[in-house]
Scaffold this motif. Structure first.
Motif, PDB file in Angstrom:
ATOM      1  N   ALA A   1       0.848  -1.186   0.000  1.00  0.00           N
ATOM      2  CA  ALA A   1       0.000   0.000   0.000  1.00  0.00           C
ATOM      3  C   ALA A   1       0.885   1.239   0.000  1.00  0.00           C
ATOM      4  CB  ALA A   1      -0.902   0.007   1.232  1.00  0.00           C
ATOM      5  N   PRO A   2       0.423   2.335  -0.573  1.00  0.00           N
ATOM      6  CA  PRO A   2       1.220   3.565  -0.602  1.00  0.00           C
ATOM      7  C   PRO A   2       1.607   4.005   0.812  1.00  0.00           C
ATOM      8  CG  PRO A   2      -0.655   3.758  -2.066  1.00  0.00           C
ATOM      9  CD  PRO A   2      -0.851   2.497  -1.291  1.00  0.00           C
ATOM     10  N   GLY A   3       2.872   4.273   1.003  1.00  0.00           N
ATOM     11  CA  GLY A   3       3.343   4.744   2.292  1.00  0.00           C
ATOM     12  C   GLY A   3       3.481   3.682   3.360  1.00  0.00           C
ATOM     13  N   LYS A   4       3.205   2.434   3.006  1.00  0.00           N
ATOM     14  CA  LYS A   4       3.304   1.336   3.979  1.00  0.00           C
ATOM     15  C   LYS A   4       4.361   0.336   3.534  1.00  0.00           C
ATOM     16  CE  LYS A   4      -1.448   1.466   5.703  1.00  0.00           C
ATOM     17  NZ  LYS A   4      -2.665   0.640   5.958  1.00  0.00           N
ATOM     18  N   GLU A   5       4.855  -0.417   4.483  1.00  0.00           N
ATOM     19  CA  GLU A   5       5.824  -1.455   4.145  1.00  0.00           C
ATOM     20  C   GLU A   5       5.129  -2.616   3.441  1.00  0.00           C
ATOM     21  OE1 GLU A   5       8.998  -0.793   7.832  1.00  0.00           O
ATOM     22  OE2 GLU A   5       8.052  -2.736   7.497  1.00  0.00           O
ATOM     23  N   HIS A   6       5.899  -3.274   2.603  1.00  0.00           N
ATOM     24  CA  HIS A   6       5.460  -4.526   1.981  1.00  0.00           C
ATOM     25  C   HIS A   6       5.090  -5.509   3.104  1.00  0.00           C
ATOM     26  CE1 HIS A   6       7.040  -8.593   1.347  1.00  0.00           C
ATOM     27  NE2 HIS A   6       6.829  -8.479   0.056  1.00  0.00           N
TER      28      HIS A   6
END
Length: 119
Positions: free
Chosen positions: A38-43
């Protein structure tokens, strides 16, 4: 050559359900799973199912809500997602792994399918 093709992503309301599908050419040789970005989140590695023993792994964030399954005859892997939350919004990728240990990394992955949870 490993080919993974995801489908099933959609816009769904919180509390809803979706089933993601992955056509998998490597079902016999690798553990198969899903990760999301997700945008701005870690894999985040979401789930995995073993190649020979069908052992499974689930991230804590999805335990009790998501279920992974496979149909060897159809060469398909599915991610059944229930009680979806806004924070489940991400691009979901089908991927191969050497095994389903939590720290194993992806070897191959598909183009991804967008899941958006919003009211």
């Amino acid at each position: 050559q490993v080919q993974l093709v995801e489908s099933g992503g959609d816009l769904v309301q919180p509390g809803g359900s979706l089933r993601l599908s992955c056509a998998d050419s490597a079902l016999d040789f690798y553990a198969i799973g899903w990760f999301r970005q997700a945008p701005g989140k870690e894999h985040e590695k979401v789930s995995c199912i073993g190649s020979s023993d069908s052992s499974t792994y689930y991230a804590d964030s999805v335990k009790g809500r998501f279920t992974i399954s496979k149909d060897i005859r159809k060469r398909m892997v599915y991610l059944h997602m229930n009680s979806l939350k806004v924070e489940d919004t991400a691009v979901y990728y089908c991927a191969t792994y050497g095994n389903c240990a939590p720290d194993t990394v992806e070897r191959h992955w598909g183009q991804g399918t967008q899941v958006t949870v919003s009211s």
